[in-house]
Design a protein around this motif. Structure first.
Motif, short mmCIF file in Angstrom:
data_model
loop_
_atom_site.label_atom_id
_atom_site.label_comp_id
_atom_site.label_asym_id
_atom_site.label_seq_id
_atom_site.Cartn_x
_atom_site.Cartn_y
_atom_site.Cartn_z
N SER A 1 0.81 -1.21 0.00
CA SER A 1 0.00 0.00 0.00
C SER A 1 0.85 1.27 0.00
N LYS A 2 2.14 1.14 0.19
CA LYS A 2 3.02 2.31 0.25
C LYS A 2 3.51 2.72 -1.14
N LYS A 3 3.55 4.01 -1.38
CA LYS A 3 4.14 4.52 -2.62
C LYS A 3 5.66 4.32 -2.55
N ARG A 4 6.26 4.15 -3.71
CA ARG A 4 7.71 3.91 -3.78
C ARG A 4 8.42 5.17 -4.29
N ILE A 5 9.41 5.63 -3.54
CA ILE A 5 10.20 6.79 -3.93
C ILE A 5 11.65 6.38 -4.13
N LEU A 6 12.20 6.76 -5.26
CA LEU A 6 13.61 6.51 -5.56
C LEU A 6 14.38 7.80 -5.30
N VAL A 7 15.36 7.73 -4.41
CA VAL A 7 16.20 8.89 -4.09
C VAL A 7 17.56 8.69 -4.78
N VAL A 8 17.96 9.66 -5.59
CA VAL A 8 19.22 9.56 -6.34
C VAL A 8 20.14 10.69 -5.91
N ASP A 9 21.29 10.34 -5.36
CA ASP A 9 22.24 11.36 -4.89
C ASP A 9 23.61 10.71 -4.78
N ASP A 10 24.66 11.42 -5.18
CA ASP A 10 26.01 10.86 -5.12
C ASP A 10 26.62 11.02 -3.72
N ASN A 11 25.90 11.68 -2.83
CA ASN A 11 26.39 11.89 -1.46
C ASN A 11 25.75 10.88 -0.51
N GLY A 12 26.58 10.02 0.08
CA GLY A 12 26.06 8.98 0.95
C GLY A 12 25.35 9.52 2.16
N ALA A 13 25.88 10.59 2.75
CA ALA A 13 25.25 11.18 3.93
C ALA A 13 23.86 11.70 3.59
N GLN A 14 23.74 12.32 2.42
CA GLN A 14 22.44 12.83 1.99
C GLN A 14 21.44 11.69 1.79
N ARG B 1 21.43 8.81 3.33
CA ARG B 1 21.03 8.33 4.65
C ARG B 1 19.99 9.25 5.27
N THR B 2 20.19 10.56 5.13
CA THR B 2 19.25 11.54 5.69
C THR B 2 17.88 11.41 5.04
N MET B 3 17.87 11.29 3.72
CA MET B 3 16.60 11.20 3.01
C MET B 3 15.87 9.90 3.34
N LYS B 4 16.61 8.82 3.44
CA LYS B 4 15.99 7.54 3.78
C LYS B 4 15.31 7.61 5.15
N LYS B 5 16.02 8.16 6.11
CA LYS B 5 15.47 8.29 7.46
C LYS B 5 14.25 9.19 7.47
N MET B 6 14.27 10.22 6.63
CA MET B 6 13.18 11.19 6.57
C MET B 6 11.91 10.59 5.96
N LEU B 7 12.08 9.66 5.02
CA LEU B 7 10.94 9.19 4.22
C LEU B 7 10.42 7.80 4.56
N GLU B 8 11.28 6.95 5.16
CA GLU B 8 10.94 5.53 5.24
C GLU B 8 9.72 5.21 6.10
N GLU B 9 9.33 6.11 6.98
CA GLU B 9 8.13 5.86 7.78
C GLU B 9 6.86 5.95 6.93
N TYR B 10 6.94 6.70 5.83
CA TYR B 10 5.75 6.98 5.04
C TYR B 10 5.76 6.32 3.66
N TYR B 11 6.96 6.01 3.15
CA TYR B 11 7.08 5.47 1.80
C TYR B 11 8.04 4.29 1.76
N GLU B 12 7.90 3.50 0.71
CA GLU B 12 8.92 2.51 0.40
C GLU B 12 10.05 3.27 -0.29
N VAL B 13 11.25 3.20 0.24
CA VAL B 13 12.35 4.03 -0.25
C VAL B 13 13.42 3.17 -0.92
N ALA B 14 13.77 3.54 -2.15
CA ALA B 14 14.89 2.91 -2.86
C ALA B 14 15.97 3.96 -3.02
N LEU B 15 17.23 3.53 -3.06
CA LEU B 15 18.35 4.47 -3.14
C LEU B 15 19.23 4.17 -4.34
#
Length: 258
Positions: free
Chosen positions: A137-150, A152-166
């Motif tokens: 039931s969760k929407k899937r968001i793909l986060v694309v960034d060459d910065n590993g720290a970024q 990690r931040t985005m995954k933590k920010m989104l994973e409660e609400y969305y399925e997150v791929a990196l």
């Protein structure tokens, strides 16, 4: 589902292995560059590392020292021909490392992966089925960034609400999209080699992907840069670091316009 970090050059064998194992595990592809690997290990925190040795005579051998010194509790499985494999045996440490000689059937890889993870195939199938039900039931968001720290931040920010791929590059993003279509893409605008503009052009060049909304992330806020971003007509853009509540609100509007 257990997490596997699949390291190797992007080729048909790696892609086929990825597609097979993704039925049972969370698989994240990573290049064999030690610097990239170090960042991805922190992001993914894998239960197992799988290294494809195909064409890896120029592989950065420091990855073996990194894994044995800093991630000694993480099992490592390598796959290569006899010739490819023997080049790297000297870097293997104790029971952490195991090697499979190719050509090798997917069933043999699955058996070895489960053995290293101290589980059986039935357990892996049941875990995968359970998680697919939970995230369907969760929407899937793909986060694309060459910065590993970024990432990690985005995954933590989104994973409660969305399925997150990196993805850590435009090339990895296209591989991830091919594996499972995202509902939205958060795309870093400033990336080396294949930047956000080029990645967006590749996405829009495929008729089946053109409808996926793309939101740019950029760290440069001068007028010229913002105008360049807006000319590409993204679904939205955010300056880094994005404010969580504002980002979540905008994503909700884009994904659920009604």
């Amino acid at each position: 589902m257990k997490k596997i970090l699949l390291i190797g050059k992007l080729n048909n064998v790696v892609n086929e292995t990825n597609q097979f194992l993704s039925k049972y595990f969370h698989v994240q592809i990573c290049s064999e560059n030690a610097g990239v690997l170090e960042g991805m290990l922190k992001i993914v925190n894998p239960d197992l590392v799988l290294i494809s040795l195909i064409g890896a005579y120029d592989i950065d051998t420091s990855i073996f020292f990194l894994l044995s010194n800093e991630y000694s509790d993480t099992p490592v499985l390598t796959i290569g021909t006899k010739e490819e494999s023997k080049t790297f045996f000297k870097y293997y440490e104790g029971n952490q490392f195991e090697n499979l000689i190719r050509p090798v059937e997917h069933s043999v890889i699955m058996e070895a992966v489960c053995r290293k993870l101290h589980m059986n195939e039935k357990d892996a199938q049941e875990e995968a089925a359970k998680e697919r039900t939970e995230v369907s039931s969760k929407k899937r968001i793909l986060v694309v960034d060459d910065n590993g720290a970024q990432l990690r931040t985005m995954k933590k920010m989104l994973e409660e609400y969305y399925e997150v791929a990196l993805a850590i590059s435009g090339a990895q993003a296209m591989t991830s999209i091919g594996k499972k279509r995202p509902d939205l893409i958060l795309l870093d605008y400033e990336m080396p080699v294949c930047d956000g503009k080029m990645t967006l052009e590749m996405i829009r060049a495929d008729e089946d992907l053109q409808s996926i909304p793309v939101v740019f992330l950029t760290s440069i806020n001068d007028r010229a840069n913002i105008e360049a971003v807006l000319k590409l007509k993204p679904a939205g853009y955010f300056l880094k670091p994005p404010v969580k509540d504002r980002l979540l609100g905008e994503l909700e509007k884009i994904l659920n316009p009604d």
